[in-house]
Structure formats: C-alpha cells, structure tokens
Design an enzyme around this catalytic site. Structure first.
Site, PDB file in Angstrom:
ATOM      1  N   GLU A  90      -1.397 -10.696  -6.454  1.00 52.95           N
ATOM      2  CA  GLU A  90      -0.085 -10.061  -6.306  1.00 52.95           C
ATOM      3  C   GLU A  90       0.343  -9.316  -7.568  1.00 52.95           C
ATOM      4  O   GLU A  90       0.943  -8.248  -7.508  1.00 52.95           O
ATOM      5  CB  GLU A  90       0.972 -11.110  -5.945  1.00 52.95           C
ATOM      6  CG  GLU A  90       0.872 -11.645  -4.523  1.00 52.95           C
ATOM      7  CD  GLU A  90      -0.039 -12.858  -4.369  1.00 52.95           C
ATOM      8  OE1 GLU A  90      -0.866 -13.123  -5.276  1.00 52.95           O
ATOM      9  OE2 GLU A  90       0.080 -13.545  -3.329  1.00 52.95           O
ATOM     10  N   ALA A 139      -0.922 -10.546   2.408  1.00 56.50           N
ATOM     11  CA  ALA A 139       0.109  -9.903   3.219  1.00 56.50           C
ATOM     12  C   ALA A 139      -0.282  -8.438   3.393  1.00 56.50           C
ATOM     13  O   ALA A 139      -1.030  -7.878   2.589  1.00 56.50           O
ATOM     14  CB  ALA A 139       1.456 -10.022   2.523  1.00 56.50           C
ATOM     15  N   GLY A 152      -1.546 -13.835   0.187  1.00 53.00           N
ATOM     16  CA  GLY A 152      -1.086 -14.617   1.334  1.00 53.00           C
ATOM     17  C   GLY A 152      -2.227 -15.310   2.073  1.00 53.00           C
ATOM     18  O   GLY A 152      -2.016 -16.345   2.713  1.00 53.00           O
ATOM     19  N   GLU A 192      -2.769 -18.373   0.160  1.00 55.65           N
ATOM     20  CA  GLU A 192      -1.597 -19.234   0.400  1.00 55.65           C
ATOM     21  C   GLU A 192      -1.669 -19.880   1.780  1.00 55.65           C
ATOM     22  O   GLU A 192      -1.319 -21.054   1.947  1.00 55.65           O
ATOM     23  CB  GLU A 192      -0.315 -18.415   0.232  1.00 55.65           C
ATOM     24  CG  GLU A 192      -0.083 -18.037  -1.233  1.00 55.65           C
ATOM     25  CD  GLU A 192       1.034 -17.030  -1.427  1.00 55.65           C
ATOM     26  OE1 GLU A 192       1.104 -16.067  -0.628  1.00 55.65           O
ATOM     27  OE2 GLU A 192       1.827 -17.199  -2.362  1.00 55.65           O
TER      28      GLU A 192
HETATM   29  N1  CO8 Z   1      -2.998  -5.124   3.361  1.00 60.31           N
HETATM   30  C1  CO8 Z   1      -3.277  -4.078   4.153  1.00 60.31           C
HETATM   31  N2  CO8 Z   1      -4.516  -3.593   4.325  1.00 60.31           N
HETATM   32  C2  CO8 Z   1      -5.521  -4.183   3.659  1.00 60.31           C
HETATM   33  C3  CO8 Z   1      -5.293  -5.279   2.807  1.00 60.31           C
HETATM   34  C4  CO8 Z   1      -3.963  -5.773   2.682  1.00 60.31           C
HETATM   35  N3  CO8 Z   1      -3.662  -6.829   1.918  1.00 60.31           N
HETATM   36  N4  CO8 Z   1      -6.476  -5.662   2.278  1.00 60.31           N
HETATM   37  C5  CO8 Z   1      -7.400  -4.838   2.787  1.00 60.31           C
HETATM   38  N5  CO8 Z   1      -6.832  -3.941   3.621  1.00 60.31           N
HETATM   39  C6  CO8 Z   1      -7.475  -2.834   4.352  1.00 60.31           C
HETATM   40  C7  CO8 Z   1      -7.820  -1.698   3.442  1.00 60.31           C
HETATM   41  O1  CO8 Z   1      -6.705  -0.870   3.248  1.00 60.31           O
HETATM   42  C8  CO8 Z   1      -8.920  -1.035   4.205  1.00 60.31           C
HETATM   43  O2  CO8 Z   1      -8.355  -0.256   5.230  1.00 60.31           O
HETATM   44  P1  CO8 Z   1      -8.823   1.286   5.453  1.00 60.31           P
HETATM   45  O3  CO8 Z   1     -10.260   1.150   5.840  1.00 60.31           O
HETATM   46  O4  CO8 Z   1      -7.930   1.746   6.551  1.00 60.31           O
HETATM   47  O5  CO8 Z   1      -8.635   1.974   4.149  1.00 60.31           O
HETATM   48  C9  CO8 Z   1      -9.645  -2.192   4.875  1.00 60.31           C
HETATM   49  O6  CO8 Z   1      -8.728  -3.287   4.858  1.00 60.31           O
HETATM   50  C10 CO8 Z   1     -10.896  -2.627   4.154  1.00 60.31           C
HETATM   51  O7  CO8 Z   1     -10.537  -2.886   2.776  1.00 60.31           O
HETATM   52  P2  CO8 Z   1     -11.322  -2.277   1.540  1.00 60.31           P
HETATM   53  O8  CO8 Z   1     -11.893  -0.941   1.897  1.00 60.31           O
HETATM   54  O9  CO8 Z   1     -10.422  -2.327   0.356  1.00 60.31           O
HETATM   55  O10 CO8 Z   1     -12.515  -3.350   1.409  1.00 60.31           O
HETATM   56  P3  CO8 Z   1     -13.312  -3.733   0.072  1.00 60.31           P
HETATM   57  O11 CO8 Z   1     -14.443  -4.594   0.547  1.00 60.31           O
HETATM   58  O12 CO8 Z   1     -13.611  -2.510  -0.727  1.00 60.31           O
HETATM   59  O13 CO8 Z   1     -12.288  -4.605  -0.783  1.00 60.31           O
HETATM   60  C11 CO8 Z   1     -10.623  -6.341  -1.137  1.00 60.31           C
HETATM   61  C12 CO8 Z   1     -11.857  -5.863  -0.317  1.00 60.31           C
HETATM   62  C13 CO8 Z   1     -11.035  -6.636  -2.572  1.00 60.31           C
HETATM   63  C14 CO8 Z   1     -10.127  -7.613  -0.450  1.00 60.31           C
HETATM   64  C15 CO8 Z   1      -9.520  -5.262  -1.114  1.00 60.31           C
HETATM   65  O14 CO8 Z   1      -9.310  -4.854   0.215  1.00 60.31           O
HETATM   66  C16 CO8 Z   1      -8.213  -5.697  -1.677  1.00 60.31           C
HETATM   67  O15 CO8 Z   1      -8.061  -5.784  -2.893  1.00 60.31           O
HETATM   68  N6  CO8 Z   1      -7.184  -5.964  -0.813  1.00 60.31           N
HETATM   69  C17 CO8 Z   1      -5.859  -6.301  -1.217  1.00 60.31           C
HETATM   70  C18 CO8 Z   1      -5.797  -7.722  -1.734  1.00 60.31           C
HETATM   71  C19 CO8 Z   1      -4.396  -8.048  -2.215  1.00 60.31           C
HETATM   72  O16 CO8 Z   1      -3.909  -7.496  -3.178  1.00 60.31           O
HETATM   73  N7  CO8 Z   1      -3.745  -9.006  -1.531  1.00 60.31           N
HETATM   74  C20 CO8 Z   1      -2.453  -9.493  -1.936  1.00 60.31           C
HETATM   75  C21 CO8 Z   1      -1.412  -8.838  -1.116  1.00 60.31           C
HETATM   76  S1  CO8 Z   1       0.202  -9.323  -1.670  1.00 60.31           S
HETATM   77  C22 CO8 Z   1       0.496 -10.791  -0.898  1.00 60.31           C
HETATM   78  O17 CO8 Z   1      -0.327 -11.349  -0.216  1.00 60.31           O
HETATM   79  C23 CO8 Z   1       1.876 -11.367  -1.104  1.00 60.31           C
HETATM   80  C24 CO8 Z   1       1.955 -12.750  -0.452  1.00 60.31           C
HETATM   81  C25 CO8 Z   1       3.363 -13.055  -0.014  1.00 60.31           C
HETATM   82  C26 CO8 Z   1       3.359 -14.080   1.108  1.00 60.31           C
HETATM   83  C27 CO8 Z   1       2.653 -13.541   2.310  1.00 60.31           C
HETATM   84  C28 CO8 Z   1       2.477 -14.516   3.382  1.00 60.31           C
HETATM   85  C29 CO8 Z   1       1.868 -13.825   4.614  1.00 60.31           C
END
Ligand code: CO8
Length: 259
Positions: free
Chosen positions: A133, A66, A110, A113
């Site tokens: 999460e 998400a 997500g 999921e």
């Molecule tokens: N939300 C918003 N932006 C994101 C997300 C995200 N989940 N993941 C990555 N991005 C963005 C980063 O902010 C970054 O943007 P910017 O360049 O503007 O700073 C860009 O994508 C590239 O990301 P990274 O620089 O972090 O790339 P890396 O290769 O260094 O890392 C990762 C990749 C490991 C995937 C890292 O981006 C990460 O940890 N992302 C978050 C993962 C996460 O915690 N996901 C769970 C979110 S909570 C959730 O999903 C709740 C589910 C509820 C149901 C939802 C149904 C839709």
C-alpha cells in the site's frame, strides 16, 4: 447453488470451497468480489453440512489487493462515509467456522489481509506476501498493520508495511505468517484435507477451540485463561466429549453427531 461473477462456490462434502476467480485482474478485490465473498461465507455459515471452509485463488494470485482502478477516484468523504472497506469486508474474520486460506502466487495488500482474516494460511511454495500500500500512497486498511503485527511481531511488520517489499513462502513460514508451505501442485489437496479433518471433529469443540484461540488476541492473559476454562468445562456438556472419550477407551473411531 448460486452463480457469482468473480468467485466460485463449491460444496466438497463437509467443506465449503471458495475460489476467487477474477483472473483478468489477478483477483483484485473489487466491490462485487468482496460482496460475493461475504454472501458465500454467510451461506456456508448457516449450512449445517459444512464444518470448515477453504478460500483459495489461482496459481498466479490469491489476491493482488483492493482494486486500484476502483479506489483511484475516491475521496476522503467517499471512503469515510461508506466505511471502505470494513463495512463489506469482515466476513472471513466473523465466520464461526474454521476458514483456511490456501495461498498460491501473489497475496498483496487486501489479498494478504484477506488471508490473515482466515484462521490459518497454507501456502504454496510459489506464494508471495506483501503490504505494498505504501507504494501507492496509502497504508494497509483491513488489518495489515494489526493482524500482521500480532502474527509476526513489530520488526517484520514495520519492515513489510514501511518498505512494501514482498516475502516468499519460506520467509513467511519462518516468521510465523503461514502455518505450512507445500509444493504448489499439492496446495488444494492439502488445504481440503486439513478442512475435512477439522470438519469431522465434534463441531461444538471445533467452534469453541477457534473462539478460545481468538480470545488470545483480544483479552489480557488472565481473562483469556478464564474464558478458555469456561469453554473447556462447557465441552463436557457436549455429546462430542462423551463420544470422543468413549471411542478412545473402546479403541474405535469416534462418530460425532455435532451436538
Ligand atoms: N487492482 C486492480 N487491478 C489490478 C491489481 C489491483 N490491485 N493488481 C493487478 N491488477 C491488474 C493489472 O492492472 C493488470 O490489468 P491489465 O492487464 O488490464 O493492465 C492485470 O491485473 C495483470 O497485472 P500485471 O500486468 O501488473 O501483472 P504482473 O504479473 O506484471 O504483476 C503484481 C503482478 C506485482 C501483483 C502487480 O499487478 C501489482 O503490483 N499489483 C498491485 C498490487 C498492490 O499494490 N496491491 C495493493 C492494493 S492497495 C490495498 O490492497 C489496500 C487494502 C485496503 C483493504 C482492502 C480490503 C479489500
């Protein structure tokens, strides 16, 4: 054809191909993306030419979860009242046509999921799955504690949900989360071939088969077996049964008319 902002929708003959296309955020599932995905799935659902659907992302990410930027300011009342995120988010699970997730790179939160809402997952050897999460102060909210537990069992589900660690494609296959692992460069070909194969079978039989397998997760065994038998009997009322069995006996390829 329709044009979306964060996804691409293509008709590949009998297969609907949806590509999540928000590279700047690793396909984070923002509000617009989820609405577009729902819209695309609804269109494919009613399109008679389409017999199966593939959802894929980019080589780097199927979906990074998400959108954390959108979620960060939300309060309990916000998410509760809008029923975040299920109200916009059940389309892949509701689809009656088979949906295959073709996953390369990150499938997190997500994103994982979403993959699990599909009927099965074909993973590239680059795929990484996780429910991170917990690392941002919440818990999975779109099936990550339920569909994951049903597919891999309690030990692995607890491990993944409580530690937030990522697993690679090989481990995901070993624990039963994914159906097949293929080299990354073959991912889309393999997924489209599987979808085409399914789309060429008798459609009523395909839909019944999907419905029957799903009932294994929703009913007690006796009920599920009864439901399966009813559908099995019903299949004998379809043109597909007559054609499929005649073709076998005539040693020719069946030509299903989807009736
Ligand atoms: N939300 C918003 N932006 C994101 C997300 C995200 N989940 N993941 C990555 N991005 C963005 C980063 O902010 C970054 O943007 P910017 O360049 O503007 O700073 C860009 O994508 C590239 O990301 P990274 O620089 O972090 O790339 P890396 O290769 O260094 O890392 C990762 C990749 C490991 C995937 C890292 O981006 C990460 O940890 N992302 C978050 C993962 C996460 O915690 N996901 C769970 C979110 S909570 C959730 O999903 C709740 C589910 C509820 C149901 C939802 C149904 C839709």
């Amino acid at each position: 054809t329709v044009t979306y902002e964060h996804i691409l929708l293509e008709h590949r003959d009998t297969v609907g191909l949806i590509t999540l296309n928000r590279p700047e955020a690793l396909n984070a599932l923002c509000d617009t993306l989820t609405k577009e995905l729902t819209d695309a799935l609804e269109r494919l659902e009613v399109d008679e030419r389409i017999g199966a659907i593939v959802i894929t992302g980019s080589p780097k990410a199927f979906g990074a979860g998400a959108d954390i930027k959108e979620m960060q300011p939300k309060s309990f009342a916000d998410v509760y009242l809008e029923d975040f995120i299920t109200s916009t988010w059940e389309a892949p699970a509701k689809s009656r046509k088979p949906v295959i997730a073709a996953v390369a790179g990150f499938a997190l939160g997500g994103g994982a999921e979403l993959a699990m809402m599909c009927d099965f997952i074909i993973a590239a050897d680059t795929a990484k799955f996780g429910q991170p999460e917990i690392t941002i102060g919440i818990l999975p909210g779109a099936g990550g504690t339920q569909r994951l537990t049903r597919s891999v069992g309690k030990a692995k589900a607890m491990d993944l949900v409580l530690t937030g660690r990522m697993i690679d494609a090989e481990e995901a296959e070993r624990i039963g989360l994914v159906a097949r692992v293929v080299p990354a460069e073959e991912l889309l070909t393999e997924a489209l071939a599987a979808a085409e194969k399914i789309a060429a079978f008798s459609r009523p039989a395909v839909l019944m088969a999907k419905e029957a397998v799903n009932s294994a997760f929703e009913t007690p065994l006796a009920e599920g077996l009864r439901f399966e038998r009813r559908l099995f009997h019903a299949a004998f009322a379809t043109d597909g049964q007559a054609e499929g069995m005649s073709a076998f006996l005539d040693k020719r390829r069946p030509e299903f008319n989807n009736r």
